[in-house]
Scaffold this motif. Structure first.
Motif: not given
Length: 514
Positions: A206-213, A344-349, A475-481
């Motif tokens: 399951e931690l493999a979902y976070l690969t790259g982060s 994860v909060d999509e609107d996290n400033s 999470l990784i989507r927001l990091e990539k952005k």
């Protein structure tokens, strides 16, 4: 008018301070009267020598009694004695909230509870006020004993201490005063309002979902820290006898396997509240009706506030009856929200990434460069905070530091040292080398993720996506952005260079980025 770094390519411009470092959940505290609630009566039973297994009801969370499709038999009395009823019976005054439930993503687990408005609420209404006698802090655990003997060992955190206390309390079963609260923590299973456990409890698959982060490494580091605390439990147990003297059980590592302690630690972590401007013994508190029963929001202004003899919640927005009530989770990036609370909060400033830059220690001019960096408020190994929405500012903050690392001519270095202001101009080949390194760094980080942004969007559009994979993908989507935004700034600066035929300067001692 803003001056482009292309027109003012300096070794150092006026230093831009990075944003403040991560702080835990903040809870304001007004002046309060000292109150000494009575200690929970001790309960003696036969000393136990056997280790409790992961399936034992002695664990703080993860009891098998809660698995299966709700097939367990619960007495009518136990059904009626829910957390809120127990609290009212023990001093909770009338309040404006009710406990509701939502289904778990895992059908084997019971639905989780959440706090909702029992009536329409307006801004400024007090939703509830929990008396101090129902709040668990180290002051409550230790009574009037000094806490110094425990914390000055630097071996056991407040979270570990609270987890250990509740684990021993659970061993007393229904004889424990805190039984209804511990039962509620069992029900939550360390899950937040998205019903997802912290990655600290995920499998390696399951931690493999976070690969790259970088969050994946943070999870492993946090897990190792919990293991170190577990290994010190027996030492502290003997040193701080005042905490454990009422329990007739074995020392912690004899009574609890590591996995059980880890589960309990994560459960406490998901609901602990960090109080400000209080004594050391009160700064971490477990508040029934608080998190994780309350939903965390980064854009919420409501906080649990300690008043005279109680901890109360004043809402910051109107609610309709039945709506879930939220509180502020503090200025935490999404990586911390996922590790601490499972969401994860999509609107996290307050979301951010870290870029670590360091001067080359093999550089003959390393000491001089280190001195110049310190003079401008930076370190030889400097962590730059990439804050969401402020990626351009971070890149501009990094440029003078990187340019300094590229200086190779001793006479140029002397000019940098003797100058009281920025040193101009930077050569075109140096600027190209700096920007190329920066752009390549962001491309490399993005290439470390196994999926693209568009693939992440497709995954998230699947309503049946595994919940853990969903929060990891969020999470990784927001990091990539954020990384894409930084890359765009670097590429735009390269495109603004007046002469694209200039080759990057060779840099035998270029600074490193990671």
């Amino acid at each position: 008018m803003e001056v482009s770094p292309l027109h003012n390519r300096c070794i150092w411009s006026s230093p831009v301070r990075s944003s403040s470092s991560h702080r835990p959940l903040l809870v304001s505290l007004s002046a309060r009267k000292s109150k000494s609630p009575g200690l929970v009566p001790s309960f003696r039973s036969t000393r136990r020598r056997n280790l409790c297994s992961a399936s034992s009801s002695e664990t703080l969370i993860g009891s098998r009694k809660e698995d299966g499709k709700h097939s367990q038999v619960v007495s009518k009395k136990e059904e009626e004695e829910d957390l809120k009823s127990w609290m009212h019976k023990n001093g909770l005054p009338p309040c404006k909230v009710v406990l509701k439930e939502k289904p778990s993503h895992n059908e084997k687990h019971r639905p989780i509870h959440y706090v909702a408005a029992s009536e329409d609420l307006q801004v400024g209404d007090v939703a509830f006020s929990v008396p101090d006698s129902l709040v668990v802090t180290l002051k409550r655990v230790l009574g009037n004993e000094t806490i110094a003997e425990l914390l000055t060992t630097n071996k056991l955190s407040e979270l570990a201490c609270l987890a250990l206390y509740l684990m021993y309390e659970k061993k007393q079963g229904k004889n424990s005063f805190w039984y209804p609260y511990i039962r509620e923590l069992d029900r939550q299973r360390g899950r937040g309002q998205l019903a997802v456990e912290s990655p600290l409890l995920w499998s390696e698959a399951e931690l493999a979902y976070l690969t790259g982060s970088p969050t994946k490494a943070e999870v492993h580091e946090r897990g190792e820290g919990i293991k170190r605390e577990y290994n010190e439990l027996d030492t502290v147990w003997f040193m701080a006898g005042s905490l454990f003297q009422q329990y007739p059980y074995d020392s912690p590592t004899e009574a609890f396997p590591f996995e059980i302690f880890k589960q309990a630690f994560v459960a406490v972590q998901s609901c602990v509240v960090h109080l400000q401007k209080v004594s050391l013994a009160q700064r971490f508190a477990l508040v029934p009706l608080g998190p994780p029963l309350l939903a965390y929001r980064s854009n919420c202004k409501a906080m649990l506030t300690a008043t005279d003899g109680a901890v109360q919640l004043v809402v910051d927005r109107p609610y309709k009856a039945g709506e879930s009530i939220c509180v502020w989770c503090g200025p935490q990036p999404n990586s911390k929200l996922l590790i601490n609370y499972g969401f994860v909060d999509e609107d996290n400033s307050y979301d951010r990434l870290v870029v670590e830059a360091s001067l080359n220690t093999e550089d003959p001019q390393y000491q001089d460069k280190r001195m110049v960096a310190q003079r401008n408020g930076k370190l030889s190994v400097q962590a730059f905070q990439v804050n969401v929405g402020k990626e351009k500012e971070t890149v501009f903050d990094m440029l003078p530091y990187l340019r300094l690392g590229y200086v190779s001519d001793p006479s140029e270095m002397q000019s940098v040292i003797s100058s009281q202001g920025p040193i101009c101009p930077v050569s075109p080949c140096m600027e190209r080398a700096v920007l190329d390194q920066l752009a390549d760094y962001f491309r490399t980080r993005l290439a470390g993720y196994p999926t693209t942004l568009s693939e992440d969007e497709s995954l998230l559009a699947d309503a049946n996506l595994n919940p853990k994979k969903r929060v990891a993908t969020q999470l990784i989507r927001l990091e990539k952005k954020m990384l894409h935004a930084c890359l765009k700034v670097a590429v735009d600066l390269i495109n603004q260079l007046p002469d694209h035929t200039v080759s990057p300067c060779p840099a035998p001692y270029a600074p490193s980025l990671k």
